[in-house]
Design a protein around this motif. Structure first.
Motif, PDB file in Angstrom:
ATOM      1  N   UNK A   1       0.811  -1.189  -0.044  1.00  0.00           N
ATOM      2  CA  UNK A   1      -0.100   0.091  -0.072  1.00  0.00           C
ATOM      3  C   UNK A   1       0.721   1.191   0.114  1.00  0.00           C
ATOM      4  N   UNK A   2       1.801   1.213   0.742  1.00  0.00           N
ATOM      5  CA  UNK A   2       2.762   2.540   0.855  1.00  0.00           C
ATOM      6  C   UNK A   2       3.598   2.782  -0.284  1.00  0.00           C
ATOM      7  N   UNK A   3       3.904   1.525  -0.947  1.00  0.00           N
ATOM      8  CA  UNK A   3       4.872   1.701  -2.077  1.00  0.00           C
ATOM      9  C   UNK A   3       4.104   1.693  -3.630  1.00  0.00           C
ATOM     10  N   UNK A   4       2.854   2.141  -3.416  1.00  0.00           N
ATOM     11  CA  UNK A   4       1.820   2.029  -4.717  1.00  0.00           C
ATOM     12  C   UNK A   4       2.339   2.981  -5.680  1.00  0.00           C
ATOM     13  N   UNK A   5       2.869   4.087  -5.466  1.00  0.00           N
ATOM     14  CA  UNK A   5       3.090   5.092  -6.329  1.00  0.00           C
ATOM     15  C   UNK A   5       4.409   4.892  -7.012  1.00  0.00           C
ATOM     16  N   UNK A   6       5.221   3.637  -6.635  1.00  0.00           N
ATOM     17  CA  UNK A   6       6.448   3.459  -7.580  1.00  0.00           C
ATOM     18  C   UNK A   6       6.069   2.679  -8.714  1.00  0.00           C
ATOM     19  N   UNK A   7       6.611   3.090  -9.827  1.00  0.00           N
ATOM     20  CA  UNK A   7       6.476   2.356 -11.277  1.00  0.00           C
ATOM     21  C   UNK A   7       6.720   0.810 -11.066  1.00  0.00           C
ATOM     22  N   UNK A   8       5.878   0.138 -11.867  1.00  0.00           N
ATOM     23  CA  UNK A   8       6.122  -1.237 -11.719  1.00  0.00           C
ATOM     24  C   UNK A   8       7.406  -2.198 -11.694  1.00  0.00           C
ATOM     25  N   UNK A   9       8.475  -1.592 -12.415  1.00  0.00           N
ATOM     26  CA  UNK A   9       9.648  -1.986 -12.236  1.00  0.00           C
ATOM     27  C   UNK A   9      10.254  -1.868 -10.906  1.00  0.00           C
ATOM     28  N   UNK A  10      10.030  -0.572 -10.318  1.00  0.00           N
ATOM     29  CA  UNK A  10      10.781  -0.341  -9.054  1.00  0.00           C
ATOM     30  C   UNK A  10      10.084  -1.199  -8.072  1.00  0.00           C
ATOM     31  N   UNK A  11       8.840  -1.429  -7.877  1.00  0.00           N
ATOM     32  CA  UNK A  11       8.013  -2.057  -7.000  1.00  0.00           C
ATOM     33  C   UNK A  11       8.659  -3.467  -7.243  1.00  0.00           C
ATOM     34  N   UNK A  12       8.652  -4.028  -8.308  1.00  0.00           N
ATOM     35  CA  UNK A  12       9.009  -5.586  -8.328  1.00  0.00           C
ATOM     36  C   UNK A  12      10.413  -5.754  -7.877  1.00  0.00           C
ATOM     37  N   UNK A  13      11.312  -4.521  -8.041  1.00  0.00           N
ATOM     38  CA  UNK A  13      12.697  -4.827  -7.624  1.00  0.00           C
ATOM     39  C   UNK A  13      12.888  -4.969  -6.215  1.00  0.00           C
ATOM     40  N   UNK A  14      11.894  -4.336  -5.568  1.00  0.00           N
ATOM     41  CA  UNK A  14      11.730  -4.200  -4.135  1.00  0.00           C
ATOM     42  C   UNK A  14      11.390  -5.492  -3.601  1.00  0.00           C
ATOM     43  N   UNK A  15      10.377  -6.275  -4.138  1.00  0.00           N
ATOM     44  CA  UNK A  15       9.737  -7.206  -3.860  1.00  0.00           C
ATOM     45  C   UNK A  15      10.777  -8.290  -4.036  1.00  0.00           C
ATOM     46  N   UNK A  16      11.444  -8.428  -5.216  1.00  0.00           N
ATOM     47  CA  UNK A  16      12.485  -9.465  -5.529  1.00  0.00           C
ATOM     48  C   UNK A  16      13.775  -9.306  -4.609  1.00  0.00           C
ATOM     49  N   UNK A  17      13.969  -8.404  -4.216  1.00  0.00           N
ATOM     50  CA  UNK A  17      15.297  -7.968  -3.199  1.00  0.00           C
ATOM     51  C   UNK A  17      15.050  -8.535  -1.780  1.00  0.00           C
ATOM     52  N   UNK A  18      13.988  -8.575  -1.516  1.00  0.00           N
ATOM     53  CA  UNK A  18      13.452  -9.004  -0.061  1.00  0.00           C
ATOM     54  C   UNK A  18      12.797 -10.431  -0.279  1.00  0.00           C
ATOM     55  N   UNK A  19      12.735 -10.788  -1.238  1.00  0.00           N
ATOM     56  CA  UNK A  19      11.653 -12.317  -1.442  1.00  0.00           C
ATOM     57  C   UNK A  19      12.488 -13.514  -0.737  1.00  0.00           C
ATOM     58  N   UNK A  20      13.890 -13.459  -0.881  1.00  0.00           N
ATOM     59  CA  UNK A  20      14.701 -14.508  -0.118  1.00  0.00           C
ATOM     60  C   UNK A  20      14.287 -14.686   1.483  1.00  0.00           C
ATOM     61  N   UNK A  21      14.343 -13.424   2.067  1.00  0.00           N
ATOM     62  CA  UNK A  21      14.086 -13.343   3.356  1.00  0.00           C
ATOM     63  C   UNK A  21      12.521 -13.530   3.692  1.00  0.00           C
ATOM     64  N   UNK A  22      11.561 -13.403   2.887  1.00  0.00           N
ATOM     65  CA  UNK A  22      10.206 -13.616   2.999  1.00  0.00           C
ATOM     66  C   UNK A  22       9.640 -15.004   2.591  1.00  0.00           C
ATOM     67  N   UNK A  23      10.366 -15.572   1.675  1.00  0.00           N
ATOM     68  CA  UNK A  23       9.967 -16.982   1.280  1.00  0.00           C
ATOM     69  C   UNK A  23       9.400 -17.745   2.076  1.00  0.00           C
ATOM     70  N   UNK A  24      10.185 -18.112   3.348  1.00  0.00           N
ATOM     71  CA  UNK A  24       9.868 -18.920   4.295  1.00  0.00           C
ATOM     72  C   UNK A  24       8.665 -18.784   4.922  1.00  0.00           C
ATOM     73  N   UNK A  25       8.650 -17.560   5.374  1.00  0.00           N
ATOM     74  CA  UNK A  25       7.089 -16.807   5.827  1.00  0.00           C
ATOM     75  C   UNK A  25       6.087 -16.950   4.964  1.00  0.00           C
ATOM     76  N   UNK A  26       6.153 -16.817   3.699  1.00  0.00           N
ATOM     77  CA  UNK A  26       4.998 -16.569   3.170  1.00  0.00           C
ATOM     78  C   UNK A  26       4.755 -18.171   2.569  1.00  0.00           C
ATOM     79  N   UNK A  27       5.495 -19.117   2.724  1.00  0.00           N
ATOM     80  CA  UNK A  27       5.247 -20.392   2.446  1.00  0.00           C
ATOM     81  C   UNK A  27       4.503 -21.026   3.528  1.00  0.00           C
ATOM     82  N   UNK A  28       4.483 -20.566   4.868  1.00  0.00           N
ATOM     83  CA  UNK A  28       3.656 -21.156   6.278  1.00  0.00           C
ATOM     84  C   UNK A  28       2.585 -20.055   6.439  1.00  0.00           C
ATOM     85  N   UNK A  29       2.349 -19.176   5.759  1.00  0.00           N
ATOM     86  CA  UNK A  29       1.338 -18.232   6.076  1.00  0.00           C
ATOM     87  C   UNK A  29       1.707 -16.996   6.584  1.00  0.00           C
ATOM     88  N   UNK A  30       1.514 -15.898   6.057  1.00  0.00           N
ATOM     89  CA  UNK A  30       1.940 -14.384   6.558  1.00  0.00           C
ATOM     90  C   UNK A  30       1.509 -13.161   5.868  1.00  0.00           C
TER      91      UNK A  30
END
Length: 165
Positions: A76-105
Motif C-alpha cells: 500500500x505504501x509503495x503503490x506510487x512506485x513504477x512497476x519495475x521499481x516495485x518488483x525490484x523491491x519485492x524481489x530484493x526481499x523475497x529470499x528473506x520473506x519466502x519461508x514466512x510466505x510459504x507457512x502463511x504470513x
C-alpha cells in the motif's frame, strides 16, 4: 514462487515477476477483475499463490476467517512506485520473506521497512467480566477496518508518556 497480483496494481507487475522466473498472474488474466476480495482469496489459495496487493482488506479477511492461507504481500505504501521499481523491491526481499510466505504470513512493505505477521492472524479474545463503576466512564472508539474496532478509556489526566511516571 506463485503470485496473484490484485487489480489495484498494474498487470506489468505480474509480467515482470514472470520474467524474473516466478509464476505470476494478474486477476485480469483470470477474468476476476471486480471480483470480491473473498473470491480473490479463494483463487489464490486454490492455486497456492501469494496475493500482492495494496488492499488492506485481505489481512482483515484472513483474521476474520482465521485462515492461514493465502499469504499476502501488502504494498500500500509503495503503490506510487513504477512497476519495475516495485518488483525490484519485492524481489530484493523475497529470499528473506519466502519461508514466512510459504507457512502463511502477511508481509507489509512500508517506506521504512517490512513488517511480517505469521499465521494464525486472528486476534485472541479474552472474556472480560462486567464491572460496575461508581463514576460515569467515558471511552474513545476508533474503527480500524471492517473487522476491528479499538476501544480505549478516556483518561483526561493522562498525557501520553508523562502519565507513566
Amino acid at each position: 514462487m506463485n503470485f496473484l497480483v490484485d487489480e489495484n496494481l498494474s498487470p506489468r507487475v505480474a509480467e515482470l515477476l514472470a520474467k524474473a522466473g516466478h509464476d505470476a498472474v494478474h486477476v485480469r488474466d483470470l477474468q476476476a477483475t471486480s471480483a470480491p476480495d473473498t473470491t480473490i482469496m479463494q483463487l489464490a489459495a486454490a492455486d497456492g499463490r501469494t496475493i500482492i496487493s495494496a488492499d488492506t482488506d485481505f489481512g482483515a479477511l484472513l483474521a476474520h476467517t482465521r485462515a492461514t492461507e493465502p499469504s499476502v504481500i501488502l504494498v500500500r505504501e509503495l503503490v506510487e512506485l513504477r512497476p519495475p521499481d516495485l518488483v525490484n523491491i519485492i524481489l530484493a526481499n523475497l529470499e528473506v520473506l519466502e519461508q514466512h510466505l510459504h507457512t502463511g504470513a502477511i508481509a507489509a512493505f512500508t517506506s521504512s521497512g517490512i513488517r511480517v505477521r505469521g499465521a494464525p492472524f486472528a486476534l485472541k479474545s479474552r472474556r472480560m467480566a462486567p464491572r460496575r463503576f461508581r463514576r460515569r466512564a467515558a471511552f474513545a472508539f476508533a474503527s480500524v477496518n471492517r473487522a476491528l474496532c479499538v476501544v480505549q478509556p478516556y483518561l483526561p489526566q493522562a498525557r501520553g508518556v508523562d502519565s507513566l511516571r
